[in-house]
Write a protein that holds these residues in place. Structure first.
Motif, short mmCIF file in Angstrom:
data_model
loop_
_atom_site.label_atom_id
_atom_site.label_comp_id
_atom_site.label_asym_id
_atom_site.label_seq_id
_atom_site.Cartn_x
_atom_site.Cartn_y
_atom_site.Cartn_z
N ILE A 13 3.41 14.11 30.22
CA ILE A 13 3.78 13.10 29.52
C ILE A 13 3.16 12.97 28.09
N PHE A 14 1.75 13.02 28.13
CA PHE A 14 0.96 12.61 27.04
C PHE A 14 0.09 13.83 26.59
N GLY A 15 0.64 14.94 26.89
CA GLY A 15 0.15 16.14 26.30
C GLY A 15 0.10 16.45 24.91
N MET A 16 1.41 16.10 24.41
CA MET A 16 1.46 16.08 22.87
C MET A 16 0.44 15.73 22.01
N PRO A 17 -0.09 14.68 22.11
CA PRO A 17 -1.35 14.15 21.10
C PRO A 17 -2.41 15.57 21.36
N PHE A 18 -2.67 15.95 22.65
CA PHE A 18 -3.75 16.79 22.73
C PHE A 18 -3.31 18.19 22.14
N SER A 19 -2.10 18.56 22.05
CA SER A 19 -1.45 19.67 21.47
C SER A 19 -1.73 19.69 19.96
N LEU A 20 -1.41 18.39 19.43
CA LEU A 20 -1.45 18.21 17.87
C LEU A 20 -2.99 18.14 17.50
N GLU A 21 -3.73 17.60 18.46
CA GLU A 21 -5.17 17.30 18.17
C GLU A 21 -5.90 18.97 18.06
N GLY A 22 -5.14 19.85 19.04
CA GLY A 22 -5.89 21.09 18.74
C GLY A 22 -5.51 21.76 17.29
N THR A 23 -4.20 21.44 16.94
CA THR A 23 -3.67 21.73 15.56
C THR A 23 -4.64 21.16 14.39
N ALA A 24 -4.82 20.01 14.59
CA ALA A 24 -5.86 19.36 13.49
C ALA A 24 -7.21 20.04 13.59
N PHE A 25 -7.74 20.26 14.50
CA PHE A 25 -9.04 20.91 14.94
C PHE A 25 -9.21 22.20 14.58
N PHE A 26 -8.03 22.97 14.43
CA PHE A 26 -8.18 24.38 13.62
C PHE A 26 -8.00 24.34 12.26
N ILE A 27 -7.14 23.24 11.79
CA ILE A 27 -7.11 22.96 10.35
C ILE A 27 -8.72 22.50 9.92
N GLU A 28 -9.17 21.71 10.59
CA GLU A 28 -10.74 21.33 10.23
C GLU A 28 -11.60 22.46 10.22
N ALA A 29 -11.54 23.23 11.26
CA ALA A 29 -12.34 24.50 11.31
C ALA A 29 -12.30 25.37 10.11
N ILE A 30 -10.80 25.66 9.73
CA ILE A 30 -10.61 26.42 8.61
C ILE A 30 -11.39 26.08 7.30
N ALA A 31 -10.93 24.72 6.98
CA ALA A 31 -11.20 23.82 5.65
C ALA A 31 -12.98 24.06 5.83
N LEU A 32 -13.56 23.52 7.03
CA LEU A 32 -15.07 23.50 6.97
C LEU A 32 -15.61 25.04 6.49
N GLY A 33 -14.86 26.05 7.00
CA GLY A 33 -15.35 27.34 6.40
C GLY A 33 -15.32 27.54 5.00
N PHE A 34 -13.96 27.22 4.56
CA PHE A 34 -13.87 27.12 3.06
C PHE A 34 -14.98 26.44 2.37
N PHE A 35 -15.30 25.48 2.88
CA PHE A 35 -16.18 24.65 2.16
C PHE A 35 -17.74 25.19 2.24
N LEU A 36 -18.02 25.80 3.30
CA LEU A 36 -19.38 25.88 3.52
C LEU A 36 -19.79 27.07 2.81
N TYR A 37 -18.63 28.00 2.62
CA TYR A 37 -18.77 29.47 2.02
C TYR A 37 -18.16 29.50 0.74
N GLY A 38 -17.74 28.48 0.25
CA GLY A 38 -16.73 28.43 -1.25
C GLY A 38 -17.77 27.92 -2.27
N TRP A 39 -18.97 27.56 -2.23
CA TRP A 39 -20.15 27.52 -3.44
C TRP A 39 -19.68 28.39 -4.24
N ASP A 40 -19.40 28.34 -5.60
CA ASP A 40 -19.47 28.99 -6.66
C ASP A 40 -18.33 30.35 -6.62
N ARG A 41 -17.62 30.08 -5.72
CA ARG A 41 -16.43 30.97 -5.38
C ARG A 41 -15.14 30.59 -5.54
N PHE A 42 -14.87 29.34 -5.39
CA PHE A 42 -13.59 28.78 -5.67
C PHE A 42 -13.84 27.74 -6.77
#
Length: 443
Positions: free
Chosen positions: A90-119
């Motif tokens: 019944i309430f599994g959908m927000p957890f599934s979407l939370e996983g998607t948001a988590f992966f987006i956050e992880a990718i964006a954080l990787g870009f930010f941490l290693y993007g200095w003077d590259r982007f």
């Protein structure tokens, strides 16, 4: 310790630790983005240094939040199989979407941490903003799942069966907006005052004043504005709880008997045997106003709730009083800070204002913990409000007490590691950016 108490204690411990990590992980990226923006627009190298230092803190809390959140996911299935069997679909959908948001956050954080003077500089800044937005969305989705437990929706409960499941309706239940709003603002208050308090302490010690002065003001502005807005959210939440969960409101306010009009109780120690509140101050009619918007309307007490369905009173009442008291303290400090920035510039150079922020460093997180205590204990004896009792959802497997002891050791060890890593980051702030005199109030 019996298994039922051990299971509840383990969830309380896990949530208590995770909420701190997740609040900081949600909010710190926005502080980081503001510092980064200031560097891009002013080219003041101190702001660049603040951004890099805070980004390391964001990375630390992202990792610890991921670990503690993963542990919580396993605990839901292992400790509460009866709950997950029926509630999961019944309430599994927000957890599934939370996983998607988590992966987006992880990718964006990787870009930010290693993007200095590259982007491109502004694209690099944008990745940091994405970290904050995705983290905030992730938190809101988890709160939506908890709100469903307080206000179950999206299914028909017929003869013990959960039928006609609607995951969208379940996710956007009646409680999700008020809880998500209140929790999101609380995260900004708690993190803002905690970060400002740490930098205020460094200023009092006269260390790296240029760096800590700028960092202090960014955090203090966030925390102050959120603290002043939070009472509006709290009023909205109180009226919502009064409508949907009158038993919880009665426990929060230690309202043993239905009153018309109802008095607001300040402080006091409830005695459930005598159904009295000792040492309390009562404001006539105020609870009626807070719950229903007028000073004369009736507020339901615990006397209208069956004894078997009543929540505990002492813990929710004391936790609620603590939350409100700490919130009021931070509001007062916030008013003084805004007044200092607006009219009393000399106060920004005073030690007493910094000392107030140092004292308030843990206040926001203590208020968050107290608020979640009210939410969870005030819902008892239900795990799904009015539908499933907590005792019916716990695992039948023995030995849960040992699991509780092991998880306690893990969380304590994890917290020591976080404190060590953060303290090392604070000590590593380079003296190169100490460009102002210790008494400067420049933001």
């Amino acid at each position: 310790m019996d298994d039922f108490l051990a299971a509840r204690s383990q969830m309380a411990l896990s949530l208590g630790f995770h909420i701190i990590y997740s609040c900081i992980g949600m909010v710190m990226p926005f502080f980081m983005a503001v510092a980064h923006f200031r560097w891009l627009t002013t080219r003041d190298e101190t702001y660049r240094n603040i951004t890099k230092t805070w980004s390391k803190g964001v990375a630390i809390f992202f990792v610890t939040g991921a670990v503690s959140g993963t542990m919580l996911s396993f605990e839901l299935g292992l400790l509460w199989p009866g709950f997950m069997e029926h509630a999961g679909p019944i309430f599994g959908m927000p957890f599934s979407l939370e996983g998607t948001a988590f992966f987006i956050e992880a990718i964006a954080l990787g870009f930010f941490l290693y993007g200095w003077d590259r982007f491109h500089p502004w694209f690099h800044w944008f990745t940091g903003v994405v970290v904050g937005i995705s983290g905030l969305v992730s938190g809101i989705l988890v709160v939506a799942a908890n709100a469903w437990m307080n206000s179950p929706a999206g299914f028909d409960f017929v003869n013990g069966q959960y039928l006609n499941v609607d995951p969208i309706k379940a996710m956007f239940n009646e409680a999700w907006f008020s809880q998500a709003l209140h929790m999101s603002i609380a995260a900004f208050v708690a993190t803002g005052f905690a970060v400002a308090g740490i930098h205020a302490l460094m200023l009092l010690k006269g260390r790296n004043v240029g760096f800590h002065r700028r960092a202090f003001h960014i955090a203090a502005v966030f925390g102050t504005v959120a603290a002043l807005v939070q009472p509006l959210s709290g009023d909205f939440s109180a009226k919502d709880v009064a409508r949907r969960q009158p038993a919880k409101l009665a426990a929060m306010e230690a309202l043993f008997h239905t009153e018309k009009p109802a008095s607001l109780v300040l402080g006091g120690i409830p005695d459930e045997k005598t159904q009295r509140v000792n040492y309390a101050i009562k404001i006539p009619g105020m609870l009626s106003f807070l719950a229903h918007g007028n000073f004369t309307q009736e507020v339901q007490g615990l006397d209208r709730v069956p004894v078997a369905d009543r929540p505990p009173v002492l813990i929710p009442h004391l936790a609620f009083q603590l939350m409100v008291g700490l919130g009021t303290l931070m509001m007062g400090i916030g008013v003084l800070y805004l007044l200092a920035r607006w009219r009393k510039k000399a106060w920004l150079q005073s030690r007493w204002l910094l000392q107030l922020f140092v004292v308030a460093t843990p206040a926001g997180f203590l208020a968050v913990e107290a608020g979640w205590t009210v939410t969870e204990v005030g819902r008892q004896p239900w795990i799904i409000n009015g539908v499933m009792r907590t005792a019916d959802a716990v695992t039948p497997m023995p030995g849960i007490a040992y699991s509780f002891y092991i998880f306690s050791a893990v969380y304590v060890s994890l917290s020591f590691m976080v404190v060590f890593l953060l303290s090392r980051q604070i000590r590593m702030v380079p003296e190169l950016y100490d460009v102002e005199a210790p008494t400067s109030a420049h933001a």
